[in-house]
Design a protein around this motif. Sequence first.
Motif, PDB file in Angstrom:
ATOM      1  N   SER A 170      45.503  34.183  43.256  1.00 23.69           N
ATOM      2  CA  SER A 170      45.847  35.170  44.285  1.00 23.69           C
ATOM      3  C   SER A 170      44.681  35.492  45.207  1.00 23.69           C
ATOM      4  O   SER A 170      44.511  36.624  45.634  1.00 23.69           O
ATOM      5  N   ASN A 221      47.006  45.973  53.806  1.00 22.62           N
ATOM      6  CA  ASN A 221      46.861  44.534  54.027  1.00 22.62           C
ATOM      7  C   ASN A 221      47.427  44.194  55.397  1.00 22.62           C
ATOM      8  O   ASN A 221      47.508  45.064  56.269  1.00 22.62           O
ATOM      9  N   PRO A 228      52.643  40.957  49.420  1.00 28.37           N
ATOM     10  CA  PRO A 228      52.678  39.685  50.147  1.00 28.37           C
ATOM     11  C   PRO A 228      53.912  38.866  49.814  1.00 28.37           C
ATOM     12  O   PRO A 228      54.345  38.779  48.670  1.00 28.37           O
ATOM     13  N   TRP A 267      54.802  36.584  46.561  1.00 32.74           N
ATOM     14  CA  TRP A 267      53.963  36.959  45.425  1.00 32.74           C
ATOM     15  C   TRP A 267      54.634  37.999  44.532  1.00 32.74           C
ATOM     16  O   TRP A 267      53.989  38.623  43.700  1.00 32.74           O
ATOM     17  N   ILE A 318      41.464  35.484  52.077  1.00 36.91           N
ATOM     18  CA  ILE A 318      41.288  36.929  51.960  1.00 36.91           C
ATOM     19  C   ILE A 318      39.789  37.197  52.062  1.00 36.91           C
ATOM     20  O   ILE A 318      38.993  36.524  51.418  1.00 36.91           O
ATOM     21  N   TRP A 333      45.555  34.131  51.470  1.00 37.23           N
ATOM     22  CA  TRP A 333      46.843  34.246  52.112  1.00 37.23           C
ATOM     23  C   TRP A 333      47.375  32.832  52.305  1.00 37.23           C
ATOM     24  O   TRP A 333      46.721  31.859  51.918  1.00 37.23           O
ATOM     25  N   GLN A 334      48.514  32.711  52.921  1.00 34.73           N
ATOM     26  CA  GLN A 334      49.163  31.394  52.988  1.00 34.73           C
ATOM     27  C   GLN A 334      48.323  30.385  53.756  1.00 34.73           C
ATOM     28  O   GLN A 334      48.233  29.217  53.370  1.00 34.73           O
TER      29      GLN A 334
END
Length: 305
Positions: free
Chosen positions: A177, A279, A262, A265, A185, A180-181
């Motif tokens: 995790s 976020n 997100p 997730w 982060i 991000w896609q």
Amino acid sequence: MKISSLLLATVGVVMVLFVGCTNQVETIIEKQVPVNQAFDPTLGLMTFTFNHTVNGQPFQINKSFTDASGNTYQFNEIRYWVSNIQLTKSTGETVKLPDTYYLVENRDTLYYYGTTSAATATAKSAPKIRENFTVINVPLGDYTKVKYAIGVDPTYNNNFALKAGELDVNQMAQVASWAWQTSYIFLRTKGTFVAKGADPLSAAQRFVVETGGNDQYREVEVAFNTPVSSKANTISAVNLTSELMGLFKNLPAVADFKGTKPSGWAADPNLTRYDKFVNAGSLTDMKQVADNTRSAVFSLSTATK
């Protein structure tokens, strides 16, 4: 610290000190360094340490901290990218240190994405503390301040295939995790908040605060109290304080965080328990956190020659 001979490798301990002609070995740091990043003994080394605090108290995973208003926080993670380090000489000259991308973290156990309850005993990354790193090949001179970024610059943030320093899509995927896609982060902290006077068993708010996206890339500049000298084959030290409560400056109360979990997730074992987010789903608040990293989080502890 003077180094008589330095050896670089790609796994395990990468900086070792050989004393005289014996086989004695002293560990200096643990850090993965590409084999093509040759150490130059005519240049210096500089260790950067980030001392995390909460209201001035030493940071500790899952310890209760009280803020100035009487609210209680517990944190189980602080992680961020430190990148693009620049040093300024006493002459005013700026020295950019290439390929300086380092992941700083103090975190609890992380489970790999897709982990089921039956696999939590093995599909996980153990708690980890990594609050310092050493930069090699620092040009010689006396330095009066350091500038670095929190986050990843657009060149690398827009392209996971590019590698520099510790940026590596495979490494990133292994620490669950942590992307991000389509981009990195930059910073994340998460934990539990209980408002003053509230019942911790029924009123606890589990929160995640993170930044990312090219617009949230921020540079931090810290002046040294006395010049720090880079000398050949010698390690100098810069110790910084990283105050976590500074991240929350000018944010709404945790109960009013308006970010969203997100997409994709929902089944992530690292996020399913959390219900309050700052976020990309709350751009104004995320921008405030990014601004706080520049102005309200980092300060100098000590700097030594």
